[in-house]
Each structure stands twice: as C-alpha cells, then as structure tokens.
Write a protein that holds these residues in place. Structure first.
Motif, PDB file in Angstrom:
ATOM      1  N   LEU A 131      10.190  17.239   2.872  1.00 61.06           N
ATOM      2  CA  LEU A 131       9.739  15.768   2.963  1.00 61.06           C
ATOM      3  C   LEU A 131      11.051  14.682   3.241  1.00 61.06           C
ATOM      4  O   LEU A 131      11.043  13.775   4.692  1.00 61.06           O
ATOM      5  N   LEU A 132      12.000  14.945   3.985  1.00 59.23           N
ATOM      6  CA  LEU A 132      13.127  14.277   4.043  1.00 59.23           C
ATOM      7  C   LEU A 132      13.179  14.620   5.545  1.00 59.23           C
ATOM      8  O   LEU A 132      13.361  14.040   6.230  1.00 59.23           O
ATOM      9  N   ALA A 133      13.195  15.668   5.637  1.00 60.53           N
ATOM     10  CA  ALA A 133      13.864  15.913   7.385  1.00 60.53           C
ATOM     11  C   ALA A 133      12.393  16.347   8.157  1.00 60.53           C
ATOM     12  O   ALA A 133      12.318  15.737   9.388  1.00 60.53           O
ATOM     13  N   ALA A 134      11.063  15.839   7.189  1.00 57.95           N
ATOM     14  CA  ALA A 134       9.933  15.038   8.339  1.00 57.95           C
ATOM     15  C   ALA A 134       9.505  13.696   8.591  1.00 57.95           C
ATOM     16  O   ALA A 134       8.835  14.061   9.790  1.00 57.95           O
ATOM     17  N   VAL A 135      10.477  13.606   8.037  1.00 58.10           N
ATOM     18  CA  VAL A 135      10.300  11.592   8.101  1.00 58.10           C
ATOM     19  C   VAL A 135      10.571  10.928   9.772  1.00 58.10           C
ATOM     20  O   VAL A 135       9.342  10.380  10.137  1.00 58.10           O
ATOM     21  N   PRO A 136      11.409  11.915  10.741  1.00 59.00           N
ATOM     22  CA  PRO A 136      11.410  11.520  12.111  1.00 59.00           C
ATOM     23  C   PRO A 136      10.190  12.008  12.849  1.00 59.00           C
ATOM     24  O   PRO A 136       9.721  11.196  13.891  1.00 59.00           O
ATOM     25  N   LEU A 137       9.307  13.036  12.409  1.00 55.21           N
ATOM     26  CA  LEU A 137       8.221  13.652  13.179  1.00 55.21           C
ATOM     27  C   LEU A 137       7.058  12.756  12.436  1.00 55.21           C
ATOM     28  O   LEU A 137       5.626  12.593  13.485  1.00 55.21           O
ATOM     29  N   ALA A 144      -1.667   9.150   7.485  1.00 55.07           N
ATOM     30  CA  ALA A 144      -0.074  10.482   7.157  1.00 55.07           C
ATOM     31  C   ALA A 144       1.529   9.907   6.438  1.00 55.07           C
ATOM     32  O   ALA A 144       1.608  10.811   5.951  1.00 55.07           O
ATOM     33  N   PHE A 145       1.681   8.309   6.781  1.00 54.29           N
ATOM     34  CA  PHE A 145       2.717   8.407   5.732  1.00 54.29           C
ATOM     35  C   PHE A 145       2.625   8.263   4.831  1.00 54.29           C
ATOM     36  O   PHE A 145       3.420   8.399   3.384  1.00 54.29           O
ATOM     37  N   ALA A 199       7.044   8.997  13.088  1.00 55.04           N
ATOM     38  CA  ALA A 199       6.612   8.284  14.366  1.00 55.04           C
ATOM     39  C   ALA A 199       6.388   8.795  15.937  1.00 55.04           C
ATOM     40  O   ALA A 199       5.607   8.344  16.811  1.00 55.04           O
ATOM     41  N   MET A 200       6.220  10.284  15.437  1.00 55.24           N
ATOM     42  CA  MET A 200       5.546  10.874  16.766  1.00 55.24           C
ATOM     43  C   MET A 200       4.170  11.246  16.691  1.00 55.24           C
ATOM     44  O   MET A 200       3.534  11.811  18.009  1.00 55.24           O
ATOM     45  N   LEU A 201       3.701  11.158  15.631  1.00 53.14           N
ATOM     46  CA  LEU A 201       1.769  11.387  15.309  1.00 53.14           C
ATOM     47  C   LEU A 201       0.971   9.938  16.882  1.00 53.14           C
ATOM     48  O   LEU A 201       1.751   9.248  16.536  1.00 53.14           O
ATOM     49  N   LEU A 214       1.044  -1.439   0.410  1.00 52.49           N
ATOM     50  CA  LEU A 214      -0.121  -0.285   0.035  1.00 52.49           C
ATOM     51  C   LEU A 214       0.853   1.119  -0.264  1.00 52.49           C
ATOM     52  O   LEU A 214       0.692   2.372  -0.651  1.00 52.49           O
ATOM     53  N   VAL A 215       1.801   1.184   0.615  1.00 48.73           N
ATOM     54  CA  VAL A 215       2.517   1.969   0.675  1.00 48.73           C
ATOM     55  C   VAL A 215       3.646   2.747  -0.233  1.00 48.73           C
ATOM     56  O   VAL A 215       3.366   3.281  -1.363  1.00 48.73           O
TER      57      VAL A 215
END
Length: 383
Positions: free
Chosen positions: A278-284, A296-297, A286-288, A239-240
């Motif tokens: 988009l790349l900088a937001a990847v770790p964020l 979101a992913f 995991a905080m959702l 799906l991803v």
C-alpha cells in the motif's frame, strides 16, 4: 454496564480524535504560523516524544495516587492544552502546548484501562476494557471525520476548542463519579523495565516502533498527499479520514482474530506485507485517470486503515505469549516504542518533503516497513 465506564470511554474518544485530527489540520497550522510543512511536523515529533518517554515516568511518579485523581487530572491537562491550542499565537507556543498535551493523553491512556478493570464486577473485566477501547474506535470511525469537517468549515482552532471543552467535561465527571479508593500502581521504573529481560521482548517492541514509523511517515502528511500529490480538493479530507476510520475498526477486529488463528508472527508478516504494498502504491494513485483518483484513494485508505490498526492485536498477542504474567508492563512499553516510532516518522517525513518530492513519502515508508518485517520475523513468538 457500569455507566461510569462511559466517562472513561469519552476520555479515550477525545484523545483518539486529537491524535488523528492533527494530520488533517497540519497544512492549515503551517500556513497560519508561517512555517513549512516539514517544520509543522515538529508538532507531531514533540507530542510523540513526550507521550513515549513521559508516560512511563509520570505513571511511576503518580503511581501512589488513587486512579480517580490520575485519570481526572490527566484528562484535565489534556483538555486545557486543547483550549490553549485553540487560542495561542506562534508556532513554538503551539508545539509546547501539544507536547504538554501528550503528557495528559499518555497518562490517561495508561491508567484508564486499569481503572476500568478495577470498576468491573467479577467476570466482566473484558467487557469493561472493551467499553473504554470502544471510545477510541468510535473516535477513529466517526469523531475524526467529524472534527476534520469542523476544522475545514469553521477552522482548526474551533475544532480544538470543542475537544478541550469535551475533555474538561469528561474530567469533571470522572472526578465526581469515580470512587476515590482505587489504588494506583506503585512500581518503580526499574520494575517496569524488568520485562525487557525476557528473551525476544526487545525485538518485538522494536518491531512495533519501526512499523509505526513506516505507517506514519506517510500518514502524518496525508493532507498534502491528498491535495498536492493527488490534486483532490481539501474539503474531501473528512471523507478520506472516514474511509481510514472504517478500515481501522475492521482492522482492529480482524487482526486479533487472525492472530488467534495463525499466530502473532504470521499475522504481523501478512499485515506488514500489505503495508509495504500500500505504501509503495501511493505514487501510482497520482497516475490514474482523474475520475478514478478519488474512488481509488478512498479504497486505498480503507485498506490502509485495516493494516494500520490490524497490527496492534497481533503485537499484543506476541507480547502476551512472551511474558504472560507481565502483559500490563509489556503493553506499556509497546506504547512507548510506538510513540518513539511516531516521533521518528515525523522527522523522516519532514526530510522527504524538504529534500525529495512528496510522492516519495509512500515508497520511503515502504522501505521502513520492510525493515519492520525483518525484525518481526526474527523476533520469537514464545520464550
């Protein structure tokens, strides 16, 4: 439409499926062969190096042959290596097989579009190329998620065996259906590299390689990001990949039109800026809250597909502006630069996995994307 073009499109389909399938099956290969994820990245490194360096060398070596022999032979090599990947034991043998596979994939890609042009009637060359490119587009949107689904439920080796059979069928049909009098390109390596003398060409090609390096530092390890960083079930990987594929189709479509409207450099800066975010937001991600992570992913990967594939058309737009009479040569070197960037991305991503946390893949990629933006800005749009 000339139905013979469909067999070239099928070859493009198989190659595009494999180049993204490896991303979703990398953890499974690592587990089965007893290597780390970082070491498994050498499957990508070897492929990209062979593709980037081997393609222009083989194109020169076989330039005197007719194009039917080249495309059919290249696709046959690709198919046989897929079959070997489906049965070979041991990690080193798998790396060797996938490296050899890249030689077939690269030679096919570099020859297929020129073959399509030779087959086309006057005034139909653009649509002929579009038909071949369509094979790659369908692969990203449909073929990759489908093959990832097969790999998840039947095993990654079954997926490769299926791709191998498909490629061999395409190869045999090309040999039977294509005419044997389409002449190749006999230019020497020196002649092929002469386009590098055009002012601005080296920087523009470097921007392509660095942007791919940025993008694939994260994308190569999408499977462990999905499962280990975000905590999602691996059955969601198809799906991803589907979300990414849909975005890729839109990115390829709108990237070219935006370049026509605002220019290649401006389009690259817009797309590169989005890539950084988009790349900088990847770790964020995991905080959702847990219920929000998957939607979101998926939205993130949809946008990531848009920017990852959206930069191809504006780069070709810039290359054409720099050397209008040498587009095939500059496009070939662009492919080489992109694959060398892909090889470096496998090494960088592996170093991140071994020395940092998986969550750093995105931010490290963002830093590389900033470097690509600077290079793209410095490279001229015209001679």
């Amino acid at each position: 439409m000339d139905v013979r073009l469909l067999w070239l499109a099928l070859g493009a389909f198989a190659g595009s499926v494999e180049s993204s399938l490896i991303v979703s099956v990398l953890p499974a290969i690592a587990t089965e062969t007893g290597v780390s994820l970082a070491q498994a990245g050498y499957l990508i490194f070897g492929y990209s190096i062979a593709y980037g360096i081997g393609t222009p060398l083989l194109s020169t070596l076989f330039g005197h042959l007719d194009r039917r022999s080249v495309v059919a032979g290249a696709e046959l090599l690709f198919g046989l290596m897929c079959l070997l990947l489906g049965v070979l034991p041991g990690f080193l043998l798998l790396v060797l097989a996938r490296t050899c596979m890249a030689l077939g994939a690269g030679l096919f890609t570099s020859t297929a579009q020129a073959t399509a042009v030779a087959l086309a009637a006057p005034g139909k060359r653009g649509s002929a190329i579009s038909t071949v490119v369509m094979g790659g587009s369908i692969a990203v949107a449909v073929g990759v998620p489908a093959s990832a689904l097969v790999a998840e439920f039947l095993g990654w080796r079954v997926a490769y065996l299926g791709l191998g059979v498909l490629a061999i069928i395409a190869s045999a049909t090309m040999w039977l259906k294509l005419p044997g009098d389409i002449h190749g390109d006999p230019r020497t390596i020196r002649e092929r590299l002469s386009v590098l003398k055009v002012p601005g060409m080296p920087l523009t090609l470097l921007a392509s390689g660095v942007m791919v390096m940025a993008s694939f530092t994260f994308f190569n390890y999408l499977a462990p990001v999905t499962t280990d960083l975000l905590g999602l079930d691996r059955v969601l990987l198809p799906l991803v990949m589907f979300a990414f594929g849909v975005g890729a189709v839109f990115g390829n479509f709108f990237g070219g039109r935006l370049a026509d409207r605002i220019g290649g450099r401006q389009t690259m800066l817009v797309i590169g800026g989005l890539m950084v975010v988009l790349l900088a937001a990847v770790p964020l991600l995991a905080m959702l809250p847990r219920p929000a992570v998957l939607p979101a992913f998926l939205f993130h990967m949809l946008l990531y597909g848009v920017v990852s594939w959206g930069f191809f058309p504006p780069q070709l737009h810039r290359l054409a502006a720099l050397a209008p009479a040498a587009v095939p040569l500059s496009a070939s070197l662009n492919l080489t630069s992109m694959n060398l960037g892909g090889a470096l991305s496998a090494l960088v991503g592996g170093l991140v996995l071994e020395n940092l946390d998986i969550g750093w893949l995105g931010p490290i990629g963002a830093v590389v994307a900033v470097a690509a933006l600077v290079i793209a800005y410095l490279a001229p749009d015209h001679r």
